[in-house]
Structure formats: C-alpha cells, structure tokens
Scaffold this active site. Sequence first.
Site, mmCIF file in Angstrom:
data_model
loop_
_atom_site.group_PDB
_atom_site.id
_atom_site.type_symbol
_atom_site.label_atom_id
_atom_site.label_comp_id
_atom_site.label_asym_id
_atom_site.label_seq_id
_atom_site.Cartn_x
_atom_site.Cartn_y
_atom_site.Cartn_z
ATOM 1 N N TYR A 292 0.850 -1.199 0.000
ATOM 2 C CA TYR A 292 0.000 0.000 0.000
ATOM 3 C C TYR A 292 0.879 1.240 0.000
ATOM 4 O O TYR A 292 1.823 1.360 0.794
ATOM 5 C CB TYR A 292 -0.906 -0.010 1.226
ATOM 6 N N TYR A 342 -5.494 6.358 -7.342
ATOM 7 C CA TYR A 342 -5.830 6.047 -5.956
ATOM 8 C C TYR A 342 -7.280 5.608 -5.891
ATOM 9 O O TYR A 342 -8.189 6.418 -5.811
ATOM 10 C CB TYR A 342 -5.603 7.265 -5.056
#
Lengths: 388, 136
Positions: A292, A342
């Site tokens: 991440y 994102y």
Amino acid sequence: MNSLHNKAAIAGIGCTEFSKASGRSELSLASEAVVAAVTDAGLAPSEIDGLVSYTLDPTDEIEVARSVGAGDLTFFSKVNYGGGAAVGVVHQAVMAVATGQANNVVVYRAMNGRSGQRNGQGVSGQIVTSDLVHWSWYQVYGMLTPGSWIAMIANKYMNKYGVTAEDLGRVAISQRNYAVTNPRAFGYQKPLTMEDYLASKMIASPLRLYDFCQESDGGCALLITSAERAIDLKQKPAVIRGITQASTQGQEQMTSFYRNELSTLPEMELAAKRVYAQSGLQASDIDAACLYDAFTSEVVMQLESFGFCGPGEAKDFIKEGGLDIDGRLPNNTHGGLLSEAYIHGLNNIAEAVRLIRGESTNQPKSIEHVLVSSGVGVPTGAMILGQS
Amino acid sequence: MSESLVSRIKPVLGLDNKWWWDQAAEGVLAIQRCQVCQSLRHPPRPMCDQCQSQEWDFISASGKGTVCSFTVLHHPKFPGYDYPLIIVLVELAEGTRITSQLTGCEPDEVDFDMPVEMVMQRDADGFQLPYFRPSQ
Ligand SMILES: [Zn+2]
C-alpha cells in the site's frame, strides 16, 4: 489458523477508466467495475450473491445490486478504516465463500476522489462519537489531512535510520517508471526524475508532492469465489494462500502516536506474521508485491514489517533497485496509488491478480507468489496470492 | 497578513473529553490518571487499559517536555490556522505524549529531542488550548 488457506480465489477483476473528473456518479462507476469483474470471470451479474465494500464508499450494496441486476444476496458487508479496508473487503468475501455463505462475492470501491470528496479536504463532523472525539485532538491544531498524520511517523522513522529525501524519491521514481508504460495510469508516458522530485513542493515535511498518491476518479471490483470453482471459470485464478486483518495495541486511525516505538508498523508486522503462518510461506518466497502506497514512506517501512530486510535497511534495499522490475521485489508494477490511481488500494489488488496471471504491463520473469497489503497507519490487513 | 477572522475547528465535546478542555480553559494542561493503578494516559479515555477501572482523576502537567516527532505543514492551508504550521508530538516529563503546535520557533529550527514548554494559547474568540514553545 489455516482455515482460509487456498479456500478462495480472485477470479475476476474490473476497473473503470481512472481520471481526474469522471463526470459520472459513483454508482455509475461502481456498476461498470462490478460488471467488468464478473464478465472477466465469465459469469453473469445475476450470479452475484454477495457484495462487499468500504464504509467510506458512498454506494450501498443493494444500490449496486439493483443497478447491475445481481441475483439474490446472501452476504453483504462493509469494512471500516479507509484504505485499511482494501484487503479487509477481500477477507470478508473469502470468509463468506469458505463458509458457504455465498458463492460469487464481488468487492468494489468507486470514488470521485478528485472531482468529488477529496481526502485532502480534511476531516470534520458534528455528531459526538468516540471516533470524532479522536479526530478532534488533531483537528483543533490544524492537523486535518492524511499527509499530516503520516508525516509525523515518517519523520520519526527517517530520523532514526538516516533516511533521506532521495530515498523516498527512489520509491516515487521506481513506481513512476512502471506507470510510464501503463496506459491506465496517471503517470503514463510521464517520467519523473530525481530533480523533479526534489524540486516538488513540500506539503507536510518531510513529505513532498511526489510522496503523495494520486487523487482519482474511478472504480475497481474483484470477483471472489471458491478456489475449486475458480478453476472452471474463464481466467487463471489467483488463489488466496493467506489473508488477515490486523489492528494492534494503541491503534488509532492514522495517529498512533502514543506507542513506545514509532519507527515500526506493528499492525503490518502482525499481518505479516499471520499471512506467512497461514500460507506456510516466508518473505523469501514472495516474488513481487503491491505494498500500500498512499505515501512513499509507507512502502519503505513495510519492507521491514514484512521481513524483506532488517530494521533501517529498507533504504539500502531500495537504493540497490530492490523495487524495480529486475530487483528482488518488483513492487506496484502498475505504478501503484502513487502513479496509477488512488482507488483506495483495490487497484493494487487488481494488479496483484494480473501478476499471478502473467498479464501485467510490467510482468517480471517468474511470479509464483504476490504479497498485497492495505492501508498504512490504520487497522489494516494483508494477503498472499498464488498460482492455482 | 493579519490574524484570520475565521476561527480554528473546535473539538467536539463529549462525556469523555469535555473535562480536559474545561481544564485548558482554566489554564491547566491535564493528564488523566487512573485512580486504581495510578497510570497516566492521553488522549483521555473512560477506561484504564491497564486495570480496566473507570475511576479516574487527573494531574496538572508540568508543561515540560521534548519533541518526539514533528511535521511542518505547508499545504493545503485551512482557514483558522497560520502557515507554515509546526505540529509537534511532545513527550511530556510525566511520560505521556501530546500532539500540539510549536510556537516561537522558525520552521527550520524545530528538531528531535528539543526541550519545549507549554504555553497556553488564547484565540481571539477566547478559546484556549495548549501550545508549546522552545524552553526558555
Ligand atoms: Zn488502572
């Protein structure tokens, strides 16, 4: 502990176009992504019997169900804590499939993260809940954005181990290099140099503009079914070897500033311990990762959490090209949240599936196992995908 | 630029935190203390995580501490705050930490382990909250 090992697989992935202004509702984006995921698996929307999303997602499960013409639902759920939910939604789906609660569960996340509600707009609220009391300790001082919260931990870590701006810059550049060849990516055909990186404006020291992920409009969805059933579907399955959620003592959302040690990510260490135990694998068995990456510093710290190197050694791992396509651990080969888009981590899981299928635009040589993590600084999770 | 006319975001006030802000309004930097095991905790919570007691009082902190970590915020700029904004995580002498703002210090002079002391900030609208400044 081993009950979820090899029980389920990701059999379909679907993504919309990623943009800065979709001009569409989140329901429209979610619907397109969900249909794309089931179609990719060779299933029909009417075969969907489970739906899972993020609590932050504006589109409820039944809105998506009606929109796409899903079948009767026997499992629906939402997972809290922002990007920490990326693995969490898959975890819910895996548990549902493994226990026979549903057969074809689609997880989705669709957002107008640039044209609509932006994360950088900060948190605010009126009703008194324990969560809002938590945020208020930071709001009152003007600490309102994810960058400000992550910067506090990043600065501590960097100070302890002598990590420099150039070290963070190498993460941004490595991932941009991947994005340059990925037509879905914001960074497509837009290379980034160290000069560009260092010249970019400071946002929340030590984090500069290019340490931040994109703000994106778009949707992603994944179809999870049993490993057994996945074999008969259209695509090569990405079998889930191990998957877990993880939150540790002293956990706050983004502001776990009161633990003794601030230079580690305890929830990621817990996730690592559990996915390795569940899968029977260790760091040396992992061929690529989608760690991440809402911020570059998160990638650096996670290399240590997941045991790819020792404490303080991540900067050297990166300097030696460890994250690049011919390196020890090709990471975020689509560009990641930093340079593709994102979509709250779900697009990173989609890339992990492509890596297992051998379909990444930046496919490294031999890929047996891929590690994926979700949000850093929040209650989170991790999983390992493998071949059927 | 003169001081912004817009005030900072005020904390929501609930049963678990209002008392702390009441103390700040009186000029006190409070640290919650478990009445059973005497352990200190911040930010405030109704239960002691060491002994599970919900009996608590508080002490008045000395206000002395050191900078455990920090960030200087440049962007985005929210109304009610002055930039560049130095946010510090202060390790208080009593052993708990508090997130606050550093004042009376240039952004490039803030450093790890720097000794700081509490100074109560009073906004134009009368709201009070603890800031820190380099120890004098
Ligand atoms: Zn106690």
